[in-house]
Write a protein that holds these residues in place. Sequence first.
Motif, short mmCIF file in Angstrom:
data_model
loop_
_atom_site.label_atom_id
_atom_site.label_comp_id
_atom_site.label_asym_id
_atom_site.label_seq_id
_atom_site.Cartn_x
_atom_site.Cartn_y
_atom_site.Cartn_z
N UNK A 1 4.08 5.64 -5.69
CA UNK A 1 4.00 5.74 -7.16
C UNK A 1 2.98 6.81 -7.55
N UNK A 2 1.83 6.82 -6.88
CA UNK A 2 0.82 7.84 -7.18
C UNK A 2 1.36 9.24 -6.94
N UNK B 1 0.84 -1.20 0.00
CA UNK B 1 0.00 0.00 0.00
C UNK B 1 0.87 1.25 0.00
N UNK B 2 1.91 1.23 0.84
CA UNK B 2 2.80 2.40 0.90
C UNK B 2 3.51 2.61 -0.43
N UNK C 1 0.00 13.90 -13.59
CA UNK C 1 -1.04 12.89 -13.82
C UNK C 1 -2.19 13.12 -12.83
N UNK C 2 -3.41 13.07 -13.33
CA UNK C 2 -4.61 13.26 -12.52
C UNK C 2 -5.18 11.90 -12.14
N UNK D 1 -3.79 11.12 1.85
CA UNK D 1 -3.14 10.84 0.57
C UNK D 1 -3.91 11.38 -0.63
N UNK D 2 -4.97 12.12 -0.39
CA UNK D 2 -5.72 12.74 -1.48
C UNK D 2 -5.83 14.23 -1.21
N UNK D 3 -5.89 15.00 -2.30
CA UNK D 3 -6.05 16.46 -2.13
C UNK D 3 -7.46 16.81 -1.69
N UNK D 4 -8.46 16.17 -2.33
CA UNK D 4 -9.86 16.45 -1.99
C UNK D 4 -10.65 15.15 -1.99
#
Length: 303
Positions: free
Chosen positions: A175-176, A169-170, A184-185, A199-202
């Motif tokens: 990679x993301x 997972x880490x 990359x979106x 781990x997400x902006x929104x």
Amino acid sequence: MKHPVIEVSDVYRYYGEVLAVDGVSFSVRRGETLGLIGHNGAGKSTLFKMMLGLIPVSAGEIRINGEPVRGSGFRELRRTIGYLPENVVFYDNLTGLETLQFFAALKNCDKRDCLAVLEKVGLSHAATRRVDGYSKGMRQRLGFAQALLGKPRLLFLDEPTSGLDPEGIREFYRILHELNADGVTVVITSHILSEIQERVERLAVIKSGKLQALGTVQELREAVDLPLAIHLILRETAEAVRTALQGVALVKLEIAGQNVVIECHRTDKMDVLRRLGMLAEVDDIVVREPTLEDVFLGYARES
């Protein structure tokens, strides 16, 4: 101002008389990771399929890089999109490398890149092994690898860490992060809310086909107005705490020996901390913000 990569405008989707997606609108910026969260059946997978052009919208419009998903130019644009479905299925008699080469042919990608992609997701050691000998986590890595073929500029990932161990997972999110930095979106769904909250902006909260909320984790916390918890460890008596907090409208004050738990509204946080900071009896203070799971359940309870 740059054009959003994804624009979802007042989108509806009916299955017969069942309304699966109900007037959803949002946009996603270039290089952003947006998390879609919601109960099973909330409409997340349907949204994914409509954004990918796999099923048509009943009403409204979806644009990818300004191109209507139902437009004539979307077929070519789709080559720049990677997709990992929730339940990924492979031909068990093929090796990992042969599987990736098969997808590369479908995507019209260079097959010579397949080994490098397998190495990127940590599967180079199993490239020549048949897929029927892969564990669930290895199959998930292979699914991620096929989504990365062709160096996509937009990724749709449906429960992408299912079956991965903590190290996997880490590595996946590392990679993301690199992909985001390269512009990359990413749109991602996950039922493991603690995993994605940092781990997400929104986040977009979907309930019964409707967009219930959209924003950063902190924005969602503030909007749902959940109390935060303050944990204290005292040297001696707790009576000084009661005295110090007189006049503050606390949600909860729980004292068990030298351990104290205080719950208060966000607007009272600094007042409470200032009062506690003046007490000599306090050995330690820990402030616990509502988790993403708390926030999600708070929205889920709303009518």
